[in-house]
Design a protein around this motif. Structure first.
Motif, mmCIF file in Angstrom:
data_model
loop_
_atom_site.group_PDB
_atom_site.id
_atom_site.type_symbol
_atom_site.label_atom_id
_atom_site.label_comp_id
_atom_site.label_asym_id
_atom_site.label_seq_id
_atom_site.Cartn_x
_atom_site.Cartn_y
_atom_site.Cartn_z
ATOM 1 N N GLY A 227 0.820 -1.216 0.000
ATOM 2 C CA GLY A 227 0.000 0.000 0.000
ATOM 3 C C GLY A 227 0.847 1.256 0.000
ATOM 4 N N TYR A 228 1.955 1.246 0.717
ATOM 5 C CA TYR A 228 2.852 2.407 0.761
ATOM 6 C C TYR A 228 3.578 2.581 -0.570
ATOM 7 N N ILE A 229 3.977 1.462 -1.190
ATOM 8 C CA ILE A 229 4.603 1.542 -2.512
ATOM 9 C C ILE A 229 3.622 2.148 -3.506
ATOM 10 N N ASN A 230 2.374 1.724 -3.429
ATOM 11 C CA ASN A 230 1.334 2.247 -4.322
ATOM 12 C C ASN A 230 1.151 3.753 -4.125
ATOM 13 N N ASP A 231 1.150 4.204 -2.878
ATOM 14 C CA ASP A 231 0.987 5.634 -2.589
ATOM 15 C C ASP A 231 2.093 6.453 -3.237
ATOM 16 N N VAL A 232 3.337 6.003 -3.077
ATOM 17 C CA VAL A 232 4.471 6.758 -3.607
ATOM 18 C C VAL A 232 4.477 6.690 -5.138
ATOM 19 N N ALA A 233 4.112 5.535 -5.694
ATOM 20 C CA ALA A 233 4.057 5.413 -7.148
ATOM 21 C C ALA A 233 3.089 6.427 -7.745
ATOM 22 N N LYS A 234 1.926 6.572 -7.117
ATOM 23 C CA LYS A 234 0.964 7.564 -7.600
ATOM 24 C C LYS A 234 1.514 8.982 -7.451
ATOM 25 N N GLU A 235 2.208 9.200 -6.368
ATOM 26 C CA GLU A 235 2.816 10.510 -6.126
ATOM 27 C C GLU A 235 3.772 10.887 -7.255
ATOM 28 N N TYR A 236 4.476 9.889 -7.814
ATOM 29 C CA TYR A 236 5.444 10.117 -8.885
ATOM 30 C C TYR A 236 4.817 9.944 -10.276
ATOM 31 N N GLY A 237 3.534 9.696 -10.334
ATOM 32 C CA GLY A 237 2.868 9.549 -11.619
ATOM 33 C C GLY A 237 3.197 8.251 -12.333
ATOM 34 N N ILE A 238 3.606 7.226 -11.584
ATOM 35 C CA ILE A 238 3.916 5.934 -12.193
ATOM 36 C C ILE A 238 2.616 5.223 -12.554
ATOM 37 N N LYS A 239 2.538 4.747 -13.777
ATOM 38 C CA LYS A 239 1.298 4.137 -14.264
ATOM 39 C C LYS A 239 1.270 2.627 -14.083
ATOM 40 N N ALA A 240 2.430 1.992 -14.004
ATOM 41 C CA ALA A 240 2.437 0.533 -13.872
ATOM 42 C C ALA A 240 3.681 0.057 -13.145
ATOM 43 N N ILE A 241 3.487 -0.774 -12.121
ATOM 44 C CA ILE A 241 4.565 -1.534 -11.501
ATOM 45 C C ILE A 241 4.254 -2.997 -11.809
ATOM 46 N N TYR A 242 5.192 -3.665 -12.451
ATOM 47 C CA TYR A 242 4.965 -5.037 -12.901
ATOM 48 C C TYR A 242 5.380 -6.006 -11.808
ATOM 49 N N SER B 21 13.351 10.158 -12.366
ATOM 50 C CA SER B 21 12.379 11.251 -12.207
ATOM 51 C C SER B 21 13.031 12.597 -12.458
ATOM 52 N N LYS B 22 12.199 13.528 -12.821
ATOM 53 C CA LYS B 22 12.639 14.916 -12.924
ATOM 54 C C LYS B 22 11.550 15.804 -12.346
ATOM 55 N N GLU B 23 11.948 16.970 -11.921
ATOM 56 C CA GLU B 23 11.000 17.871 -11.251
ATOM 57 C C GLU B 23 10.272 18.715 -12.281
ATOM 58 N N THR B 24 8.947 18.717 -12.184
ATOM 59 C CA THR B 24 8.108 19.520 -13.063
ATOM 60 C C THR B 24 7.083 20.258 -12.219
ATOM 61 N N ASP B 25 7.074 21.568 -12.300
ATOM 62 C CA ASP B 25 6.149 22.389 -11.508
ATOM 63 C C ASP B 25 6.240 22.053 -10.024
ATOM 64 N N GLY B 26 7.467 21.846 -9.524
ATOM 65 C CA GLY B 26 7.666 21.577 -8.103
ATOM 66 C C GLY B 26 7.312 20.177 -7.674
#
Length: 972
Positions: A97-112, A231-236
């Motif tokens: 659940g924590y991995i999922n939270d951070v993935a969404k935070e980074y805009g990751i669409k899929a973890i296989y 990752s790169k920073e976009t709009d903070g």
């Protein structure tokens, strides 16, 4: 209205957390409005929600990989995020659940996600376990050594293998292991870009028995370190750049490599590979699915899988789930060929044959196969093998367990809840098991095998559901005429009248020549194509359960032994030609995409489409005519959240000065707003865009224990970021496609509304067999649950003419019977109890104690209801402020009270014929105060009388009262 105290419901429901509409109505392409065939087979997207408690009710970014899919990923260019782990692992459960939270935070669409336990459960199928066979461990060691060349796990156990002259050793990865992979990173020397393996239990995130936010944040910080290098920073905000698997390319390339030739020739591929554990969860979930057992290694699957693919596309099937009986897809990591049978769990007495045996015996209970029908049995079977069957077995001696052996490819359609007409479990609707090769299935081959395979697939798709849905009726012109119809049928069905013993086959798409009455319609018995058979001869699949379809007569339907009234279905009407919309709904099909941040499927009405709608509405308004607009979302998502958005400017123009009705259809639900509701939405002070959101989910395990496995819908409208929950007193009509589950009765399907206090209220709604949907109307939006509440009475037999009525009312808590599990249908009813039934049926609450009442109202269960009826003008009593609640109620008093209630509710039924009380021999016995009620109910067909009489002074029984209320309620 039923009110159940259920204070914990909001914690039991899946958290349908709606994200405020964040999608601006930017440019959107005009939709292709061409109609397409749409199958009823569903899609399964809740494996991770079903498997991980920390993901229950949340959108997630995880996708499963089979062994060969992972191998293919490791050989593909790009940057991928991968998680080794399984639901069996407490450590994976605690962090996913924590991995999922951070993935969404980074805009990751899929973890296989890959599980080294290829059955998702036991160590016996773990390719990374030192006790597994060398042939299993070979797959793990070569996977690591050939691809994860910079893997370094301090203190890791070594996994080794020796198979003939081949050997190797690698560090053992323990679950969970999260990493970023790019095979060209560091010129190929460092394919693991970043990783994290930290084995933490749920207790490791707690302090004093409660979740410690600091510990959670510390772990999330480590997950961020995995994602930061990509990752790169976009709009903070940091946004990860990563690659997604192309599922279509995977199937094309895999089958081409295995066959040594092009296999898929069509424009797209509909297959989705599932792991064994995912397959089990799919087959445990409610819904209808198309499934293929087979794999790229199989010389019989290769030449037909393109035919299956084209069949699915032609039928409108979004997904065919495929599972390989070889858990590694038959792929050898050394030779890179699809010839290995070492993990073929369908083989006789394979070390893990129990995987196949359990699958068939638990889920495919009515399976039939060519091997299981061989008269000579399995020549390699031990002596105690049951005769007449070619079986797979697992275990030894008395512990040996058998299962019918299927051959691949095995294509079948499936619903776990289906039962046949005898009540026996029948999850498989039909199957195709035909064994052809490249040489004997080519176009024009003398055997005709290609056409035979197509014919078999077409037979398979004749049944896609447990019971028939989407049936409509045309009334008989009168009680004596046999010109009624049932439309929307197919030749896969059969039907009979309620008084007949014999089912008749359906021909074409309409059943004609029907007298008014009740008909049973069901799927008829069906053959299946087995290997070795030129044409099927046996009915492998029994007829299905039937649904009742009522054909009514314009002047009232026959009583079938019921002295009470009946309600006809109005004749279909044709909207007159109009300018502008020409009297027809204006349909716009919207393309949709899933927003990566919110997980919501978003559809936006384009500027061009909006302009067309506005122009049509203007033309209709000028002509003084209404406009109906239907927005259909073109999406393959069967659940989740779907948002339909119009810009505020376009919305205001559309409804300005027009009489517009708007239907929002997202496939798994549709909403209809009239012009009053639309103007109420437009009156919001928030001038942002208008968005309609329909979210579908299910209950948690705790919720299922209370209500069963029931679907949950969250309906909402936003004006900008402001929720609009009420619609100016106007009702919004809601329709949710629904298929009756095995053993369910339509009358016991109900709709719950979840209040802000977490209580369940039963709202007026019902299952419609004709629409194949649950329908209800509401004046406000919130969460709704489609429930099931069958109440049994020992004295209400299933075939009784009043059975459906009693079931309908009892399910909604309108009646609780007479006690001791009985309904007492033949007993006469008194005036007080009738008022209770009447008001509860229409959702009218009792007045509080002390309210103005009749002097003989007493202090009993009907007291408050008498007060409410008096206040509303439903009854003025019998004189001298008396109601006489204990007197038996006559038919004329019953209909008078009912008519007054319907007047208050503005639900008086419309006139359907020129019939009047004067047509009955005892019309002169009707009291003056009851005259209007009888005139209305006779003309509308609610009252048809018996033997040419209305019997106004006769007493009413409990069964008759139930039927009266049911006829009215079920018709709305």
């Amino acid at each position: 209205m039923q009110k159940r105290s259920f204070k914990t419901i909001l914690t039991l429901l899946l958290a349908l957390t709606l994200v405020l509409p964040a999608v601006s109505a930017g440019p959107a392409s005009a939709a292709d409005n061409a109609p397409a065939k749409v199958a009823k087979y569903g899609t399964y997207t809740s494996y991770f929600s079903d498997s991980y408690s920390e993901l229950a009710g949340k959108s997630n970014v995880f996708e499963t990989l089979t062994y060969h899919q992972l191998w293919n990923l490791f050989n593909s260019d790009g940057t991928y995020v991968v998680l080794f782990g399984g639901a069996w692992s407490d450590q994976t459960q605690s962090v996913i659940g924590y991995i999922n939270d951070v993935a969404k935070e980074y805009g990751i669409k899929a973890i296989y996600n890959f599980d080294t336990r290829l059955d998702g459960d036991t160590a016996s199928a773990d390719i990374a376990d030192s006790s597994s066979p060398d042939t299993y461990r070979k797959r793990y060691v070569e996977l690591v050594n050939q691809h994860l060349t910079n893997l370094k796990l301090e203190g890791a156990e070594k996994i080794s293998y020796t198979v003939g002259s081949q050997s190797g050793e690698a560090d053992r990865i323990e679950s969970p292991y999260l990493f970023v992979y790019n095979r060209t990173n560091g010129d190929g020397a460092a394919p693991i870009v970043s990783d994290l393996q930290e084995l933490l239990s749920a207790e490791d995130f707690q302090t004093g028995g409660k979740i410690d936010p600091a510990k959670v944040e510390a772990y999330k910080a480590k997950v961020r370190e995995v994602f930061d290098p990509i990752s790169k920073e976009t709009d903070g905000k940091k946004v990860a750049s990563h690659t997604l698997i192309d599922n279509e390319s995977y199937f094309r390339s895999t089958y081409a490599a295995a066959a040594g030739r092009t296999v898929f020739t069509g424009a797209r591929v509909v297959f989705q590979a599932v792991t064994y554990d995912e397959l089990k969860k799919l087959q445990e979930s409610s819904g209808d699915y198309a499934i293929l057992y087979g794999g790229p290694w199989c010389p019989n699957t290769q030449p037909v899988i393109d035919l299956v693919n084209q069949w699915a596309i032609d039928e409108g099937i979004q997904t065919v789930y495929t599972w390989d009986t070889r858990l590694d897809n038959g792929f050898d990591p050394i030779t890179k060929e699809f010839k290995s049978a070492e993990l073929h769990v369908r083989d006789v007495n394979h070390p893990n044959a129990r995987i196949y045996v359990d699958l068939v015996n638990q889920y495919l209970t009515n399976i039939t196969t060519a091997n299981s029908k061989h008269a000579n049995g399995n020549p390699a079977a031990p002596p105690e093998t049951p005769s007449g069957s070619y079986l797979i077995w697992s275990g030894e001696g008395e512990g040996r367990v058998y299962a019918k052996r299927l051959q691949v490819p095995y294509v079948f359609t499936y619903n776990k809840d289906n039962v046949d007409h005898t009540g026996a479990s029948a999850p498989i609707y039909g199957h195709v098991e035909l064994m052809y090769t490249w040489t004997n299935i080519e176009e024009g081959h003398a055997s005709g095998n290609r056409d035979r395979f197509k014919k078999a697939l077409n037979l398979l798709s004749t049944r896609q559901e447990s019971v028939p849905t989407d049936l409509t009726t045309v009334n008989a012109s009168s009680v004596s005429n046999k010109n009624g119809q049932i439309k929307g049928v197919s030749e896969a069905l059969e039907y009979k009248g309620s008084g007949s013993e014999t089912y008749l086959p359906v021909e074409g798409t309409t059943i004609t020549g029907l007298a008014a009455g009740t008909y049973q319609v069901r799927y008829r018995a069906k053959t299946g194509y087995n290997a070795g058979a030129t044409e099927p001869t046996d009915n492998y699949y029994e007829a299905g359960q039937s649904v009742d379809v009522i054909v009514r007569a314009n002047s009232g339907s026959p009583g079938s032994g019921d002295p009470g009234p009946s309600t006809p279905t109005p004749e279909p009407t044709t909207t007159p030609e109009q300018s502008g919309s020409n009297g027809k709904p204006v349909v716009v099909t919207l393309p949709a995409s899933k927003d990566a941040t919110t997980g919501i499927t978003v559809a936006v009405v384009s500027e061009d489409e909006a302009a067309k709608l506005i122009e049509v509405a203007k033309q209709d308004a000028t002509a003084g005519k209404p406009t109906t607009v239907e927005l259909i979302v073109k999406s393959d998502s069967a659940d989740g959240s779907t948002q339909v958005t119009l810009t505020r400017e376009d919305y205001d123009k559309l409804i300005a000065g027009s009489n517009v009705e708007l239907k929002v259809n997202v496939g798994y639900a549709s909403l209809v707003f009239d012009s009053t509701a639309l103007k109420a939405i437009g009156g919001s002070k928030d001038t942002g865009d208008i968005s309609f959101i329909i979210a579908k989910s299910s209950l948690t395990e705790e919720g299922k224990q209370v209500l069963g496995d029931r679907p949950v819908y969250d309906l909402s409208v936003f004006s900008g970021e402001t929720t609009v929950s009420e619609f100016g007193g106007s009702e919004v009509n809601v329709s949710i496609p629904y298929r009756l589950r095995a053993g369910e009765e339509a009358q016991a399907v109900i709709v719950y509304h979840v209040t802000d206090e977490g209580e369940l209220h039963t709202v007026r709604g019902q299952y419609s067999a004709a629409a194949g949907a649950v329908e209800f109307a509401t004046t406000h939006f919130s969460q709704y649950i489609i429930g099931y509440n069958k109440v049994e009475f020992s004295d209400v037999p299933a075939g009784a003419w009043y059975s459906n009525a009693v079931t309908f009312l009892a399910a909604r808590d309108v009646t609780n019977g007479s006690g001791n599990g009985e309904y007492n249908p033949g007993a006469a009813i008194t005036r007080g109890p009738f008022i209770v039934l009447l008001l509860k049926a229409y959702g009218i609450e009792a007045d509080a104690a002390g309210a103005a009442n009749f002097s003989d109202a007493g202090d009993t269960y009907y007291t408050g209801y008498l007060a409410a009826a008096k206040r509303l003008g439903i009854t003025t009593g019998t004189g001298d402020n008396l109601f006489k609640p204990n007197d038996l109620i006559t038919r004329q008093d019953l209909f008078t009270l009912l008519y007054r209630a319907l007047e208050v509710l503005k639900e008086v039924p419309a006139k359907q014929s020129d019939a009047s009380p004067a047509n009955f021999s005892d019309a002169d016995q009707i009291a003056a105060y009851a005259q209007k009620a009888f005139e209305t109910f006779v003309a509308s067909g609610v009252v048809s009388g018996s033997d040419g009489q209305l019997s106004p002074k006769a007493n009413s029984t409990r069964a008759q009262v139930a039927q009266v209320l049911y006829n009215l309620l079920a018709a709305n």
